[in-house]
Design a protein around this motif. Structure first.
Motif, PDB file in Angstrom:
ATOM      1  N   CYS A   1       2.290  67.439  -0.969  1.00 31.83           N
ATOM      2  CA  CYS A   1       3.574  68.031  -1.363  1.00 31.83           C
ATOM      3  C   CYS A   1       3.992  67.530  -2.745  1.00 31.83           C
ATOM      4  O   CYS A   1       4.474  68.294  -3.573  1.00 31.83           O
ATOM      5  CB  CYS A   1       4.670  67.680  -0.356  1.00 31.83           C
ATOM      6  SG  CYS A   1       4.472  68.394   1.283  1.00 31.83           S
ATOM      7  N   VAL A   2       3.797  66.233  -2.979  1.00 33.24           N
ATOM      8  CA  VAL A   2       4.147  65.646  -4.277  1.00 33.24           C
ATOM      9  C   VAL A   2       3.362  66.345  -5.388  1.00 33.24           C
ATOM     10  O   VAL A   2       3.924  66.700  -6.427  1.00 33.24           O
ATOM     11  CB  VAL A   2       3.893  64.119  -4.285  1.00 33.24           C
ATOM     12  CG1 VAL A   2       4.014  63.553  -5.691  1.00 33.24           C
ATOM     13  CG2 VAL A   2       4.845  63.422  -3.333  1.00 33.24           C
ATOM     14  N   LYS A   3       2.081  66.575  -5.165  1.00 34.97           N
ATOM     15  CA  LYS A   3       1.249  67.242  -6.175  1.00 34.97           C
ATOM     16  C   LYS A   3       1.715  68.671  -6.416  1.00 34.97           C
ATOM     17  O   LYS A   3       1.784  69.123  -7.563  1.00 34.97           O
ATOM     18  CB  LYS A   3      -0.219  67.236  -5.744  1.00 34.97           C
ATOM     19  CG  LYS A   3      -0.869  65.882  -5.827  1.00 34.97           C
ATOM     20  CD  LYS A   3      -2.309  65.933  -5.357  1.00 34.97           C
ATOM     21  CE  LYS A   3      -2.897  64.541  -5.316  1.00 34.97           C
ATOM     22  NZ  LYS A   3      -4.266  64.535  -4.816  1.00 34.97           N
ATOM     23  N   ARG A   4       2.029  69.391  -5.343  1.00 35.10           N
ATOM     24  CA  ARG A   4       2.492  70.783  -5.490  1.00 35.10           C
ATOM     25  C   ARG A   4       3.811  70.844  -6.248  1.00 35.10           C
ATOM     26  O   ARG A   4       3.997  71.679  -7.130  1.00 35.10           O
ATOM     27  CB  ARG A   4       2.637  71.433  -4.119  1.00 35.10           C
ATOM     28  CG  ARG A   4       1.303  71.706  -3.468  1.00 35.10           C
ATOM     29  CD  ARG A   4       1.418  72.293  -2.083  1.00 35.10           C
ATOM     30  NE  ARG A   4       2.110  73.567  -2.143  1.00 35.10           N
ATOM     31  CZ  ARG A   4       2.829  74.064  -1.144  1.00 35.10           C
ATOM     32  NH1 ARG A   4       2.975  73.402  -0.029  1.00 35.10           N
ATOM     33  NH2 ARG A   4       3.409  75.235  -1.271  1.00 35.10           N
TER      34      ARG A   4
ATOM     35  N   VAL B   1       7.208  62.650  -9.890  1.00 43.19           N
ATOM     36  CA  VAL B   1       7.678  62.972  -8.543  1.00 43.19           C
ATOM     37  C   VAL B   1       7.218  61.869  -7.603  1.00 43.19           C
ATOM     38  O   VAL B   1       6.058  61.455  -7.645  1.00 43.19           O
ATOM     39  CB  VAL B   1       7.129  64.338  -8.075  1.00 43.19           C
ATOM     40  CG1 VAL B   1       7.602  64.653  -6.657  1.00 43.19           C
ATOM     41  CG2 VAL B   1       7.555  65.445  -9.028  1.00 43.19           C
ATOM     42  N   THR B   2       8.146  61.388  -6.753  1.00 49.34           N
ATOM     43  CA  THR B   2       7.814  60.354  -5.778  1.00 49.34           C
ATOM     44  C   THR B   2       8.205  60.826  -4.384  1.00 49.34           C
ATOM     45  O   THR B   2       9.161  61.586  -4.220  1.00 49.34           O
ATOM     46  CB  THR B   2       8.539  59.030  -6.081  1.00 49.34           C
ATOM     47  OG1 THR B   2       9.950  59.242  -6.084  1.00 49.34           O
ATOM     48  CG2 THR B   2       8.096  58.463  -7.421  1.00 49.34           C
ATOM     49  N   LEU B   3       7.443  60.358  -3.404  1.00 53.75           N
ATOM     50  CA  LEU B   3       7.723  60.709  -2.014  1.00 53.75           C
ATOM     51  C   LEU B   3       8.775  59.787  -1.417  1.00 53.75           C
ATOM     52  O   LEU B   3       9.601  60.215  -0.620  1.00 53.75           O
ATOM     53  CB  LEU B   3       6.422  60.634  -1.212  1.00 53.75           C
ATOM     54  CG  LEU B   3       6.450  61.123   0.227  1.00 53.75           C
ATOM     55  CD1 LEU B   3       6.913  62.566   0.317  1.00 53.75           C
ATOM     56  CD2 LEU B   3       5.069  60.973   0.849  1.00 53.75           C
TER      57      LEU B   3
ATOM     58  N   GLY C   1       7.189  76.943  -1.764  1.00 50.19           N
ATOM     59  CA  GLY C   1       7.402  76.537  -0.378  1.00 50.19           C
ATOM     60  C   GLY C   1       8.848  76.241  -0.075  1.00 50.19           C
ATOM     61  O   GLY C   1       9.750  76.594  -0.835  1.00 50.19           O
ATOM     62  N   ASP C   2       9.061  75.544   1.032  1.00 45.42           N
ATOM     63  CA  ASP C   2      10.410  75.243   1.510  1.00 45.42           C
ATOM     64  C   ASP C   2      10.878  73.888   0.979  1.00 45.42           C
ATOM     65  O   ASP C   2      11.099  72.940   1.742  1.00 45.42           O
ATOM     66  CB  ASP C   2      10.421  75.267   3.038  1.00 45.42           C
ATOM     67  CG  ASP C   2      11.833  75.239   3.604  1.00 45.42           C
ATOM     68  OD1 ASP C   2      12.763  75.666   2.897  1.00 45.42           O
ATOM     69  OD2 ASP C   2      11.997  74.785   4.751  1.00 45.42           O
TER      70      ASP C   2
END
Length: 69
Positions: free
Chosen positions: A15-18, A32-34, A60-61
């Motif tokens: 998700c972070v990569k996307r 971006v960090t998770l 995405g959502d």
């Protein structure tokens, strides 16, 4: 200047990569960090939160909420 956003909907490194790839066209640099679920965008001029949200909705959502730096 930096703009900070809380990003909801991320669950893993994928998700972070996307999210990172989706935001890269909007800024000079993107981090971006998770944990915490954040995106920091380095920009020349302020971005409208709607532009950030539109980029995320396209993949995405995910949802972005502006944060104070």
């Amino acid at each position: 200047m930096e703009q900070h956003f809380e990003i909801t909907g991320m669950h893993c490194g994928g998700c972070v990569k996307r999210v990172t790839r989706a935001l890269e066209p909007l800024a000079d640099a993107v981090s971006v960090t998770l944990e915490p679920p954040r995106a920091v965008l380095e920009v020349d001029a302020p971005l409208a939160p709607a532009a950030v949200q539109a980029a995320l909705t396209a993949i995405g959502d995910f949802h972005a909420r502006p944060l104070a730096a």
